[in-house]
Design an enzyme around this catalytic site. Structure first.
Site, PDB file in Angstrom:
ATOM      1  CB  SER A 179      -0.845  -0.007   1.275  1.00  0.00           C
ATOM      2  OG  SER A 179      -1.475   1.249   1.494  1.00  0.00           O
ATOM      3  CE1 TYR A 200      -4.329  -1.786   5.005  1.00  0.00           C
ATOM      4  CE2 TYR A 200      -3.289   0.313   4.491  1.00  0.00           C
ATOM      5  CZ  TYR A 200      -3.883  -0.865   4.075  1.00  0.00           C
ATOM      6  OH  TYR A 200      -4.024  -1.133   2.731  1.00  0.00           O
TER       7      TYR A 200
HETATM    8  N1  LIG Z   1      -8.711  -0.244  -1.524  1.00  0.00           N
HETATM    9  C1  LIG Z   1      -7.675   0.500  -1.237  1.00  0.00           C
HETATM   10  O1  LIG Z   1      -7.784   1.725  -1.154  1.00  0.00           O
HETATM   11  C2  LIG Z   1      -6.312  -0.126  -1.034  1.00  0.00           C
HETATM   12  C3  LIG Z   1      -5.179   0.695  -1.077  1.00  0.00           C
HETATM   13  C4  LIG Z   1      -3.923   0.135  -0.869  1.00  0.00           C
HETATM   14  C5  LIG Z   1      -3.801  -1.222  -0.632  1.00  0.00           C
HETATM   15  N2  LIG Z   1      -4.914  -1.996  -0.590  1.00  0.00           N
HETATM   16  C6  LIG Z   1      -4.723  -3.414  -0.312  1.00  0.00           C
HETATM   17  O2  LIG Z   1      -5.263  -4.168  -1.382  1.00  0.00           O
HETATM   18  C7  LIG Z   1      -5.637  -5.461  -0.917  1.00  0.00           C
HETATM   19  C8  LIG Z   1      -7.036  -5.767  -1.447  1.00  0.00           C
HETATM   20  O3  LIG Z   1      -7.922  -4.802  -0.935  1.00  0.00           O
HETATM   21  P1  LIG Z   1      -9.271  -4.356  -1.674  1.00  0.00           P
HETATM   22  O4  LIG Z   1      -9.189  -2.909  -1.900  1.00  0.00           O
HETATM   23  O5  LIG Z   1      -9.579  -5.276  -2.795  1.00  0.00           O
HETATM   24  O6  LIG Z   1     -10.276  -4.553  -0.443  1.00  0.00           O
HETATM   25  P2  LIG Z   1     -11.527  -5.509  -0.264  1.00  0.00           P
HETATM   26  O7  LIG Z   1     -11.951  -5.290   1.143  1.00  0.00           O
HETATM   27  O8  LIG Z   1     -12.473  -5.301  -1.376  1.00  0.00           O
HETATM   28  O9  LIG Z   1     -10.868  -6.967  -0.429  1.00  0.00           O
HETATM   29  C9  LIG Z   1     -10.081  -7.590   0.542  1.00  0.00           C
HETATM   30  C10 LIG Z   1     -10.449  -9.077   0.540  1.00  0.00           C
HETATM   31  O10 LIG Z   1      -9.585  -9.761   1.455  1.00  0.00           O
HETATM   32  C11 LIG Z   1     -10.376 -10.725   2.133  1.00  0.00           C
HETATM   33  N3  LIG Z   1      -9.795 -11.055   3.424  1.00  0.00           N
HETATM   34  C12 LIG Z   1      -9.685 -10.259   4.512  1.00  0.00           C
HETATM   35  N4  LIG Z   1      -9.172 -10.951   5.537  1.00  0.00           N
HETATM   36  C13 LIG Z   1      -8.968 -12.220   5.090  1.00  0.00           C
HETATM   37  C14 LIG Z   1      -8.456 -13.402   5.690  1.00  0.00           C
HETATM   38  N5  LIG Z   1      -8.090 -13.429   6.973  1.00  0.00           N
HETATM   39  N6  LIG Z   1      -8.359 -14.504   4.921  1.00  0.00           N
HETATM   40  C15 LIG Z   1      -8.759 -14.500   3.641  1.00  0.00           C
HETATM   41  N7  LIG Z   1      -9.247 -13.418   3.010  1.00  0.00           N
HETATM   42  C16 LIG Z   1      -9.348 -12.300   3.738  1.00  0.00           C
HETATM   43  C17 LIG Z   1     -11.733 -10.037   2.332  1.00  0.00           C
HETATM   44  O11 LIG Z   1     -12.758 -10.975   2.607  1.00  0.00           O
HETATM   45  C18 LIG Z   1     -11.899  -9.309   1.015  1.00  0.00           C
HETATM   46  O12 LIG Z   1     -12.599 -10.079   0.060  1.00  0.00           O
HETATM   47  C19 LIG Z   1      -5.515  -5.413   0.607  1.00  0.00           C
HETATM   48  O13 LIG Z   1      -4.311  -6.033   1.010  1.00  0.00           O
HETATM   49  C20 LIG Z   1      -5.467  -3.925   0.900  1.00  0.00           C
HETATM   50  O14 LIG Z   1      -4.787  -3.637   2.104  1.00  0.00           O
HETATM   51  C21 LIG Z   1      -6.157  -1.490  -0.800  1.00  0.00           C
END
Ligand SMILES: NC(=O)c1ccc[n+]([C@@H]2O[C@H](COP(=O)([O-])OP(=O)(O)OC[C@H]3O[C@@H](n4cnc5c(N)ncnc54)[C@H](O)[C@@H]3O)[C@@H](O)[C@H]2O)c1
Length: 254
Positions: A138, A151
């Site tokens: 991130s 985080y």
């Molecule tokens: N959306 C943003 O703004 C953003 C920015 C930077 C980084 N990220 C990172 O991107 C990645 C994906 O995020 P996203 O935006 O698609 O969010 P999202 O919440 O749509 O997806 C995250 C997924 O991870 C799954 N998950 C959470 N805990 C889990 C566990 N213990 N075991 C298995 N699955 C699990 C959730 O059920 C969900 O489907 C994450 O690592 C997040 O930190 C997101």
């Protein structure tokens, strides 16, 4: 068809970035193994991806991690690409209000979950002679953010793990890279906006988007495009790297 018949394993695949990446890999001919916590959410997200192997696992539980790797190999015979992507943002609170439980939960999922995924997938990739891995970090892995220390700590850790495992894996023709997105238009930003609104912020989405030099959140597809590039042979000399994909936000820091 850049990934024709390649086996691509994605965690957090019911979420916005994971399923966007899965769909792009599938469009390039990949065979998919998709992992998330709940089958119902996975089935919904993966609608139309009829050949995908759907697997439930908690990435913070090593037995589950071992099982999703073994089930993928039992079904497809190998793992060519691993998108190590599942993550949570946890509670946002300044440090004096942080709880042990929140810190543990965020670090267990975002750090230990990523590390255990690497442990079991790297072993498999070694045995088959190579592979490519993309870890989802991130911009919080590069910058501080008030209220988000758990985080931010977890995503800094992902970058450290990414570098170290890339060095361990390089002699085995396994490349390991990370992506560092800023706000992406997925459920994760919805929950962040809701919390900001609950603590009195007006127009949370507008405020967040206007802080980005390009003036908007990323689309999940834009993050997926970077993941596909890093997993592809076009990135054959890239490993141990991490890429900002942040609409210019990181250009204001060192
Ligand atoms: N959306 C943003 O703004 C953003 C920015 C930077 C980084 N990220 C990172 O991107 C990645 C994906 O995020 P996203 O935006 O698609 O969010 P999202 O919440 O749509 O997806 C995250 C997924 O991870 C799954 N998950 C959470 N805990 C889990 C566990 N213990 N075991 C298995 N699955 C699990 C959730 O059920 C969900 O489907 C994450 O690592 C997040 O930190 C997101």
């Amino acid at each position: 068809m850049e990934f024709k018949d390649k086996v691509v394993l994605v965690t957090g695949a019911a979420g916005g970035i994971g399923i966007a990446a899965a769909r792009k890999f599938a469009a390039e001919g990949a065979k998919l193994a998709l992992v998330d916590l709940k089958m119902e959410a996975l089935e919904k997200a993966a609608a139309g991806l009829d050949e995908a192997l759907l697997l439930t696992a908690d990435v913070a539980d090593e037995a589950d991690v071992k099982a999703y790797v073994e089930q993928t190999v039992a079904h497809f015979g190998r793992i060519d690409v691993f998108v190590n992507n599942a993550g949570i943002n946890g509670d946002f609170k300044n440090i004096e209000e942080q709880t042990f439980e929140n810190y543990s939960n965020v670090l267990n999922i975002n750090v230990i979950g990523v590390a255990m995924g690497l442990k079991h997938v790297v072993a498999q990739m070694k045995s088959q002679g190579g592979g490519a891995i993309v870890n989802t970090a991130s911009n919080g892995g590069l910058l501080g953010a008030p209220g988000m220390s758990a985080y931010v700590a977890s995503k800094h850790a992902v970058i450290g793990i990414n570098k170290s495992v890339a060095l361990e894996a390089a002699p085995h023709k396994i490349r390991v890279n990370a992506v560092c997105p800023s706000g992406v238009d997925t459920q994760m930003m919805r929950s962040i906006e809701e919390r900001a609104t609950a603590s009195g912020a007006e127009n949370a989405r507008e405020t967040f988007e206007s802080s980005v030099p390009l003036g908007r959140y990323a689309e999940a597809d834009e993050i997926a495009d970077l993941m596909l590039f890093l997993a592809s042979d076009r990135a054959s000399f890239i490993t141990g790297a991490y890429y900002r994909i942040d609409g210019g936000g990181g250009a204001t820091s060192v």
